[in-house]
Design an enzyme around this catalytic site. Sequence first.
Site, PDB file in Angstrom:
ATOM      1  N   PRO A 126       0.823  -1.213   0.000  1.00 30.27           N
ATOM      2  CA  PRO A 126       0.000   0.000   0.000  1.00 30.27           C
ATOM      3  C   PRO A 126       0.855   1.260   0.000  1.00 30.27           C
ATOM      4  CG  PRO A 126      -0.949  -1.618   1.455  1.00 30.27           C
ATOM      5  CD  PRO A 126       0.356  -2.202   0.978  1.00 30.27           C
ATOM      6  N   CYS A 127       0.478   2.210  -0.837  1.00 28.23           N
ATOM      7  CA  CYS A 127       1.372   3.322  -1.138  1.00 28.23           C
ATOM      8  C   CYS A 127       1.077   4.582  -0.361  1.00 28.23           C
ATOM      9  CB  CYS A 127       1.300   3.635  -2.634  1.00 28.23           C
ATOM     10  SG  CYS A 127      -0.355   4.105  -3.192  1.00 28.23           S
ATOM     11  N   GLN A 128       0.043   4.575   0.520  1.00 30.61           N
ATOM     12  CA  GLN A 128      -0.325   5.832   1.161  1.00 30.61           C
ATOM     13  C   GLN A 128       0.836   6.454   1.928  1.00 30.61           C
ATOM     14  OE1 GLN A 128      -2.051   3.022   1.232  1.00 30.61           O
ATOM     15  NE2 GLN A 128      -4.260   3.374   1.147  1.00 30.61           N
TER      16      GLN A 128
ATOM     17  N   TYR B  88       3.836   6.511   1.124  1.00 30.76           N
ATOM     18  CA  TYR B  88       4.831   7.067   0.223  1.00 30.76           C
ATOM     19  C   TYR B  88       4.276   8.173  -0.665  1.00 30.76           C
ATOM     20  CZ  TYR B  88       6.616   2.336   1.157  1.00 30.76           C
ATOM     21  OH  TYR B  88       7.014   1.170   1.735  1.00 30.76           O
ATOM     22  N   SER B  89       2.959   8.296  -0.747  1.00 32.26           N
ATOM     23  CA  SER B  89       2.327   9.164  -1.736  1.00 32.26           C
ATOM     24  C   SER B  89       2.611  10.631  -1.459  1.00 32.26           C
ATOM     25  CB  SER B  89       0.821   8.935  -1.736  1.00 32.26           C
ATOM     26  OG  SER B  89       0.190   9.877  -2.582  1.00 32.26           O
TER      27      SER B  89
END
Length: 377
Positions: A83-85, A87-88
């Site tokens: 899940p990229c949250q 890093y976003s």
Amino acid sequence: MSKRRTAVDLFCGAGGLSAGLEMAGFTVLAGNDLFAAAGRTFEATHPNAKFFGEPIQDLKIDNLLRDTGLKKGELTVLVGGPPCQAYSVYNHQRGMHDERAQLFRQYLRVVEGLNPEWIVMENVAGIFSIAGGEAVHAIETELRALGYNVEYQIMRAEQYGVPQERRRVVFIGNRIGAPIRHPQPTHGPGLEPLVTIADAISDLPPLENGENPGCQNYPVEPKTEYQKALRGNAVEVSCHAAPRLGKVNVERLAHIPPGGSWRDIPFDLLPAGMKRAKRSDHTKRYGRMTWDGQACTILTKCDIHWGAYLHPEQDRAISVREAARLQSFPDSFQFVGSKTEQYVQVGNAVPPLLGKAIGLTLFELIAEAAEAEGAAA
């Protein structure tokens, strides 16, 4: 000699990357995700794969091996996008202290347990900005400690036939000493023309704001090769309903031309917060798409307050099906769950055509490695 090329997809969501690998010729054996609605979509669209609907921390290697019929070391490629949250760039509190930034270590745990020949790991480009690249360095270091050479590159989805501006960093590695390279672009200057929004969605039925007609017949024959490919054998359009916008938003949309945005809305109709905004701020808010352009990044909500998610002609936000087309999902994907959950599944996905490009390149690299091994024997 023919050998089946197999894949397991961690953080698989609805199965965009799996769909792309299947287009390239891989057999997807399993997927894992915590999101129940996405899991039901994955199961419906990958009936021959086993879905493990549990946190990756609870995923048992023995169960994976048993249910896929694999032995350790037999899997061709393990893929996944933690899940990229964390890093976003949209998350202004991102950092390695965020527990979601540690989920790549769970991916690495499964790498160690399955010992695949190849690994593919994707994430948002914002991963480079965490603590001076700490996450990227950790991924490289820990994969090398497990015996994998790895290289990474930012890939632009529109260069692989996806009608959307989308940037993702893709790590590719192997433990067999084979060369590593990323797919060469197929679309852009000097190549195939970029796929446009018109190429992608101009054949879909028109909708009024808030209209939900259920499954419909296609109103016209496919107008482009892209539409023909994504329709496949589908005979009806599903997941094609317009979110209901309030009266004041509908009034605002009437002032926004193709390519326009919140700046085209009369001042007295602007939301209170945007009346105080600088003209250089919120550049994509209330943005209307243009037929001859590409979509902005499809996010987990095609919210007109977030970006350019207005239909090029119709005064409404785009439907789940239109978002899926812009992500390159085949129309055979019928997304399960509430409309909100469906948008999340589409927005979180790796565009299938990007996955296909990665899969085809893996096939080339595997063949080259086998040829080199044969020549050396």
